[in-house]
Design an enzyme around this catalytic site. Structure first.
Site, short mmCIF file in Angstrom:
data_model
loop_
_atom_site.label_atom_id
_atom_site.label_comp_id
_atom_site.label_asym_id
_atom_site.label_seq_id
_atom_site.Cartn_x
_atom_site.Cartn_y
_atom_site.Cartn_z
N GLU A 34 55.79 34.40 23.07
CA GLU A 34 56.03 33.05 22.59
C GLU A 34 54.75 32.43 22.04
O GLU A 34 54.79 31.52 21.23
CB GLU A 34 56.49 32.16 23.74
CG GLU A 34 57.83 32.50 24.31
CD GLU A 34 58.05 31.67 25.55
OE1 GLU A 34 58.62 30.57 25.43
OE2 GLU A 34 57.63 32.11 26.64
N ALA A 76 47.66 45.53 23.28
CA ALA A 76 48.82 44.96 23.96
C ALA A 76 49.95 45.97 24.09
O ALA A 76 50.00 46.98 23.39
CB ALA A 76 49.31 43.73 23.18
N GLU A 85 38.42 43.34 21.86
CA GLU A 85 38.38 42.04 22.53
C GLU A 85 37.46 41.03 21.85
O GLU A 85 36.73 40.28 22.51
CB GLU A 85 38.00 42.22 24.02
CG GLU A 85 38.98 43.17 24.73
CD GLU A 85 38.89 43.13 26.24
OE1 GLU A 85 38.02 42.42 26.78
OE2 GLU A 85 39.70 43.83 26.90
N THR A 93 46.27 33.19 25.15
CA THR A 93 46.99 33.59 26.36
C THR A 93 46.22 34.60 27.21
O THR A 93 46.78 35.20 28.13
CB THR A 93 48.37 34.19 26.01
OG1 THR A 93 48.16 35.30 25.14
CG2 THR A 93 49.26 33.17 25.35
N SER A 94 44.96 34.80 26.90
CA SER A 94 44.14 35.77 27.64
C SER A 94 44.15 35.48 29.13
O SER A 94 44.13 34.33 29.56
CB SER A 94 42.71 35.71 27.12
OG SER A 94 41.81 36.14 28.11
N TYR A 108 52.94 46.03 37.84
CA TYR A 108 52.57 44.64 37.67
C TYR A 108 52.67 43.95 39.03
O TYR A 108 53.70 44.06 39.70
CB TYR A 108 53.57 44.02 36.69
CG TYR A 108 53.04 42.87 35.90
CD1 TYR A 108 52.50 43.06 34.64
CD2 TYR A 108 53.10 41.58 36.41
CE1 TYR A 108 52.02 41.99 33.90
CE2 TYR A 108 52.62 40.51 35.68
CZ TYR A 108 52.09 40.71 34.43
OH TYR A 108 51.61 39.66 33.71
N PRO A 165 36.57 34.51 18.23
CA PRO A 165 37.92 34.46 17.65
C PRO A 165 38.92 33.94 18.67
O PRO A 165 38.84 34.26 19.85
CB PRO A 165 38.21 35.92 17.28
CG PRO A 165 36.90 36.62 17.33
CD PRO A 165 36.07 35.88 18.32
N TYR A 166 39.88 33.13 18.20
CA TYR A 166 40.89 32.54 19.08
C TYR A 166 42.25 32.73 18.43
O TYR A 166 42.49 32.30 17.32
CB TYR A 166 40.60 31.05 19.28
CG TYR A 166 41.54 30.36 20.24
CD1 TYR A 166 41.28 30.32 21.60
CD2 TYR A 166 42.69 29.73 19.77
CE1 TYR A 166 42.14 29.69 22.48
CE2 TYR A 166 43.56 29.09 20.65
CZ TYR A 166 43.28 29.07 22.01
OH TYR A 166 44.15 28.44 22.89
N SER A 175 51.35 34.42 22.02
CA SER A 175 50.24 35.30 21.67
C SER A 175 50.35 35.74 20.21
O SER A 175 51.42 35.73 19.61
CB SER A 175 50.22 36.52 22.59
OG SER A 175 51.45 37.22 22.53
#
EC number: 2.5.1.26
Lengths: 598, 693
Positions: free
Chosen positions: A246, A258, A308, A179-180, A518, A174-175, A248
């Site tokens: 923007e 997420a 995933e 943005t992975s 982060y 799956p796509y 994903s």
């Protein structure tokens, strides 16, 4: 300030409702070998000053006079030493499509569009990990890319595709938005079956909005910014704003667990979804009602959230919506040092009064943000800036090489926002924090959206960069940040990196019991034979350091193939076994064979 | 082959390099002799600190400790257990801290800088420091919290350390000192103001004390306020052999790394080698059971006469900083600390304990490896194997031979360049004239002449003092020869199965020598490697065979360990033949001493004086306890030793093959006469402190 625009991305949309063409060329408006839109990029102009091209973002056309200095000083790089990317995709570097003819025949009969053009296949063969983008820029030969791409238009199309894939033993990946950053989209090189990339971009409609229950039923291929824009038209929002929003997709959010910037008000994806529909090789999984909470054994949504792409395709999601907030206000606070900032965020979390977003940038990021300040037009603004700086560094005695800044975003009705704002600033003051204005706050959030573009700029000048994240209990935040940075510096040195790396971190989310941290990490790779390998070893060491300091394997990026090796350590081998047995039951022939996670 | 499998581990860093010379040493007294001490004491002192932290005032430090979560947790715990209010416990904690904490003051440091300059110049010819080590240390202090781990042979050690760091403008350490110093009122306070903090010798079950203490040390370490210094060996080694390391403080300074509170901790082994130890004969007497004088200021003043003697030179070697992070790599999984709040005290996990233990041994071995050896230690080793004395020419010849052997075993030998051997030998004898003398071309040990008539046991005691003093020099070289020497003994006496015998000795002696737990195979390989290297043995296939030229080496090694083998045997003998039922731990040492004295008095042919040393007696007992030949049983406040005579006997057998002591029991002692009773009579008079002027 009202609700104007950090929505940096105001004018943008990549949704294409194409009807007749077989090909849906995202690559026409998006870069094939870098981040974001083709027309948006940083460059150093002839004067050596940085600018950002294109009309999509609020910093468009502005000159950023300090960026070059910062860039050259931080990395020891020079605008005279370029490392340009290969200009166009070399089709001969792409392995020929190995098609399953019987599958193709049956697929044709369904009328679902598909393609096996090299550009389409390569575009969906990668996410945005450093090594993936670096390879594209270098024009390296691809080992394995999808053999074809299909564009289902709705849930039923997906059911048909999955049935055919099972019938002909074809591997499906799956796509969504692509943005992975976990190597999740990489095709396993050992996969011998035909690999079909299932692009969900055409499943992008809001099917209905239920204002009584404040939920919307949405097709999972919708891209974040489109979802918000469309809902806004009806006066609603989801409030889910991951930094990648923007590009994903909703399905991708579900598949990776997420997290959005404003989760303090709206929650993370697992708090937002009410109902999920998933097509698996065994059939369709969904619940029978939309009750807001259920005690019906372990929540099956939690097998899907974070799966995933290993179990099936998320096709439709019912999620919570909220009326658009009346008022929005940015803010920022300067602290004398990172310790004070973290202590303040901890207190804010303790009092459970976190604004929609609260982030603490360390000194390196503060300086980075400073380098992105646009040219100031009037002498007066210059003067005011100078005064501010004087006040903070000289009068208040903050060390410019120690001070850090927290950026804030408040949302709600005006009165409450102002009240809330006061509460937070009062807490900040007890930790030595000084309010530093709305602009600084807003600039901090812009940084989030343009940072990925900046990586492309860096790569034009021998600088590689990446980010990674973790979550960690409050009492370990400082130790983890310090030790991970130190580990990166040390590993770079040991691995022959010739220049001091940039290591920077920020606390991006607060929770009752801990925080999300982060990291940005970049270095000048001149003189290194295999910069990507060096980079990967350093990131590996950094992750080990994170785990040793009580951090998690991931807060929201996921595991993919990049962090699989630590799964057992993270969730115990029994835990891995539990997940494996679900996989074995749902997908016994490994049709969803991207080999993520397990 | 053996040589390829010989593991060049951490330990070989410093000593495997055979070109290890002492060239890099700088004599810091030289400048003191040429410029003003006062100026030196008053000069600008501005050391660089860890990551540029600002120094922390002693009071602020105390506050941080008293307000720490760690301490609060324990205070509440103790309060709940005892029913006392937390305030009261908090107050207790504050008192403990007050008693413990240092009060470093630059003025006091300057006073010491001045006074010690004067004293050192009188006492010592040179105080030599390896400059490279100082540079490494300076670097390390800026990068990571540093723990200084000096060897401990003298009271002088920690004053000397601080003196050196002051000289090189390095951050002054805070030093863990035993509470006994506190008895010396004025001096105790002076030491406190020069950076010492004081800990009670034993506080086993006292949770609060432990919490205050460990938090105090950790706070200093985490913040990098100052290097922390303590003695891994726990106390001054009276024998000059390194002592089995104590783990308490090491655990404390390593834990912040495991908990992620610091990125790394650097351990810096420091080897302080004295050519002559100030406490030389004091130690020998102490080992023989004369209680050590209580530390008192007036005692210190009396020690002034020491100032009139020449104590040769001191070498201080600052070793390579050892990164705890690197050492722990792959050995300790730090994430096991993730599931428990870090402020709650917890017993270290097994994995951690064995890591800390291992680290402690490794550091002590590094200390040993970097000890600078003087020619005299070689001469002392030879003299002790020839108690009846030997020709000066023979001693000279053998010393030269031994020097060659020591060098090929990578000993860190300070042999004067370009000086004729005879000169070297004679000047060593001159410096140690209190221990050995030359008369009529023969060199022999000096035995102190007591006042008045000499009883046999007084003679024995005097003899023992001189042997033990001399042994403290021989002991300095033991670490160089220990492994091959054990192999030599195994080959010569217990040759059935060499490895088994080696491992028996290894186990038996692991209290007496620094043998890293678990390193037995490695040590065996090292022993083989070294003996093969010097041609003393050959190893065709699996065998180990002595070569023709190996005879002198092996017999020297055998002689080197002989006192230990004999000593242990005497202990075994005593336990089998004389020990009464209900022998308490307290009685054990005087009883063995008496037993041996009586043996000597009755037989006159025993010469293993070293068994009179309480150190050897304790070590032998520890070995027997470890080997389950003796058990400890606690009966009403008294710890009683239960001897498994069969087991002790068989250990004795293994030790005693071919050894003359096995003939002793044929000596008839009149039946019915309790040996111990006789001995006690003899001994009581003989060894009271009043006997020694």
């Amino acid at each position: 300030m009202g609700r104007s625009s950090v929505r940096v991305l105001a004018a943008a949309t990549i949704t294409m409702t194409l009807t007749s063409t077989v090909c849906f060329p995202r690559q026409e408006i998006m870069k094939w070998n870098g981040w974001g839109y083709s027309d948006s990029k940083f460059l150093f102009n002839k004067k050596g000053q940085a600018e950002f091209t294109g009309k999509r973002y609020s910093i468009l056309g502005m000159v950023l006079p300090s960026l070059q200095d910062w860039f050259e000083n931080t990395f020891g790089a020079s605008v005279n030493h370029k490392s340009p990317a290969t200009p166009a995709l070399n089709a001969s570097a792409v392995p020929p499509a190995s098609l399953n003819e019987a599958f193709v025949e049956d697929l044709k009969a369904t009328g679902i569009p598909f393609s096996h053009e090299a550009e389409d296949r390569v575009f969906r063969a990668h996410g945005h990990c450093l090594h993936e983008i670096f390879a594209l820029r270098e024009g390296k030969k691809f080992e394995r890319v999808p053999d074809m791409v299909v564009w289902p238009n709705c849930h039923n199309d997906v059911v048909k595709i999955v049935e055919l894939a099972c019938k002909h033993n074809v591997c499906l990946i799956p796509y969504g938005g692509g943005t992975s950053v976990t190597s999740a989209l990489e095709c396993p090189p050992e996969e011998t079956r035909c690999i079909v990339s299932l692009d969900t971009s055409q499943m992008n409609r809001i099917l209905w909005i239920d204002e009584k229950n404040l939920v919307a039923h949405v097709e999972a291929g919708i891209i974040g910014q489109d979802l918000e824009r469309l809902l806004n038209e009806s006066g609603y929002c989801t409030g889910h704003e991951p930094d990648s929003m923007e590009f994903s997709s909703l399905g991708g959010w579900v598949a990776t667990r997420a997290s959005g910037m404003k989760k303090n008000v709206y929650g993370n994806i697992e708090d937002l979804v009410i109902h999920i529909k998933v097509v698996t090789p065994r059939g369709v999984i969904e619940k029978s009602c939309q009750g807001p909470r259920m005690s019906t054994g372990p929540d099956i949504h939690h097998f899907i959230l974070g799966s995933e792409g290993t179990l099936g395709v998320v096709t439709e999601v019912t999620m919570k919506i909220r009326p658009i907030p009346e008022y929005q206000k940015y803010g920022s606070v300067v602290f004398p040092n990172f310790e004070a900032g973290v202590a303040c965020l901890r207190e804010v979390a303790k009092q459970r009064c976190a604004p929609a977003s609260i982030r603490l940038m360390d000194n390196e990021q503060f300086q980075f943000g400073h380098a992105l300040k646009p040219q100031v037009s009037s002498i007066f603004t210059n003067f005011v800036e100078g005064l501010k700086k004087f006040y903070i560094t000289k009068f208040k005695g903050f060390d410019p090489h120690q001070l850090v800044v927290a950026t804030l975003l408040f949302e709600g009705d005006r009165e409450r926002v102002l009240q809330h704002e006061k509460q937070v600033y009062d807490i900040a003051a007890t930790f030595g924090g000084l309010a530093a204005g709305e602009d600084n706050g807003q600039r901090g959030y812009i940084l989030t959206f343009v940072i990925a573009y900046l990586r492309d700029l860096g790569m034009d000048y021998y600088v590689v960069a990446e980010s990674f994240e973790t979550s960690v209990p409050w009492d370990r935040v400082l130790d983890l940040c310090r030790n991970v940075k130190e580990r990166i510096n040390r590993e770079c040195k040991e691995r022959g990196v010739q220049f001091q790396p940039l290591t920077s971190c920020r606390v991006t989310q607060t929770y009752d019991a801990g925080a999300c941290v982060y990291f940005y990490f970049a270095f000048n790779y001149r003189g290194l034979a295999d910069p990507v390998h060096t980079y990967e070893r350093v990131e590996h060491a950094a992750r080990e350091e994170i785990l040793a300091n009580g951090g998690s394997l991931s807060h929201h990026h996921g595991v993919g193939k990049l962090r699989k090796e630590w799964m057992k350590e993270s969730i115990s081998s029994l835990g891995v076994g539990m997940l494996q047995s679900v996989k074995d039951y749902v997908d016994p022939d490994n049709i969803f064979g991207n080999r993520n996670l397990l | 082959s053996v040589s390829s499998s010989f593991p060049f581990s951490l330990l070989s860093i410093s000593s495997s390099d055979e070109t290890n010379t002492i060239d890099g040493f700088e004599d810091i007294l030289e400048e003191r002799r040429n410029s003003s001490d006062l100026k030196y004491a008053l000069r600008c002192y501005a050391p660089v600190l860890y990551k540029g932290v600002t120094p922390c005032k002693a009071n602020m430090l105390k506050n941080i400790v008293l307000q720490s979560d760690q301490l609060h947790y324990v205070i509440n715990q103790v309060s709940q257990e005892s029913g006392e209010a937390p305030d009261i416990i908090q107050e207790e904690a504050s008192v403990i801290l007050e008693e413990m904490a240092h009060r470093l003051q630059i003025s006091t440091v300057r006073f010491f800088a001045f006074a010690l300059s004067k004293a050192f110049k009188t006492l010592f010819q040179h105080v030599c420091v390896n400059e490279e080590g100082i540079q490494r240390l300076q670097q390390a202090i800026q990068e990571h919290p540093v723990v200084l781990l000096p060897s401990h042979r003298s009271y002088m050690d920690f004053l000397l350390m601080s003196y050196i760091l002051y000289t090189y403008d390095l951050a002054l350490p805070v030093i863990a000192a035993g509470m006994d110093f506190m008895g010396m009122k004025f001096v105790g306070e002076m030491l406190r103001m020069s950076g010492a903090f004081f800990i009670r010798r034993s506080f086993g079950g006292d949770k609060l004390y432990w919490a205050v203490f460990s938090e105090y040390v950790k706070t200093m370490l985490r913040n990098g306020f100052a290097p922390i210094e303590f003695f891994l060996e726990g106390t001054r080694s009276r024998t000059c052999k390194s002592l089995t390391p104590k783990l308490g403080l090491l655990n404390i300074v390593i834990e912040p790394f495991f908990k992620g509170e610091v990125f790394d901790v650097n351990l810096v082994p420091v080897s302080i080698s004295y050519e002559r130890i100030l406490e030389e004969s004091l130690y020998a007497r102490e080992l023989l059971g004369v209680p050590k004088p209580k530390e008192s200021t007036s005692g210190l003043l009396k020690a002034r006469r020491i100032l009139s003697e020449d104590y040769g030179s001191i070498h201080v070697y600052f070793g390579q900083p050892v990164s705890v992070r690197s050492l722990a790599q792959g050995k300790v999984n730090r994430s096991t600390y993730n599931l428990f709040p870090r402020h709650i005290p917890r017993k270290p996990m097994e994995e951690t304990q064995s890591f800390v233990n291992d680290t402690a041994y490794r550091i002590v071995r590094l200390q040993e490896d970097n000890m600078v050896l003087k020619p005299w230690v070689l001469m002392a080793s030879l003299l002790l194997q020839n108690l009846e004395g030997l020709e000066l020419s023979v001693l000279t010849e053998q010393t030269v031979w031994l020097r060659g052997l020591a060098l090929s075993y990578a000993a860190f030998l300070d042999w004067p360049d370009h000086a004729p051997t005879a000169k070297v030998v004679s000047s060593s004898l001159a410096l140690h004239r209190g221990l050995a003398c030359v008369s009529g071309g023969r060199v022999s040990l000096v035995v102190g002449e007591p006042l008045g008539p000499v009883t046999p046991e007084e003679a024995l005691f005097n003899r023992a003092v001189s042997v033990l003093s001399c042994a403290s020099y021989r002991n300095q070289v033991l670490h160089v020869f220990l492994r091959p020497a054990m192999l030599a003994v195994a080959m010569l006496h217990l040759s059935d199965e060499v490895y088994n015998c080696f491992s028996f000795l290894w186990d038996m002696f692991s209290n007496d020598f620094i043998l890293c737990p678990g390193d037995i195979v490695q040590d065996f390989e090292e022993a083989c490697y070294l003996l093969v290297k010097t041609g003393a043995v050959q190893m065709p296939q699996q065998d180990i065979v002595m070569t023709d030229i190996g005879q002198p080496t092996l017999s020297f090694f055998n002689g080197l360990l002989e006192p230990f083998l004999q000593g242990y045997q005497v202990v075994c003998r005593y336990l089998c033949e004389e020990a009464s039922e209900g022998l308490t731990e307290k009685q054990y040492i005087p009883a063995v001493r008496s037993f041996y004295s009586v043996l000597c008095v009755f037989t006159g042919n025993l010469r293993c004086y070293e068994v009179l040393s309480s150190d050897m007696q304790k070590n032998a007992l520890a070995a027997l306890l470890r080997m389950d030949a003796v058990r400890k049983v606690k009966v009403a406040d008294q710890v009683t030793l239960i001897v498994n005579k069969m087991a002790v006997n068989s250990i004795d057998d293994i030790l005693g093959k071919n050894r003359m002591i096995s003939h002793i029991n044929q000596t008839q002692i009149s039946p019915g006469l309790s040996l111990v009773a006789v001995a006690e009579d003899l001994y009581r008079d003989g060894l009271t402190p009043s006997y020694i002027r």
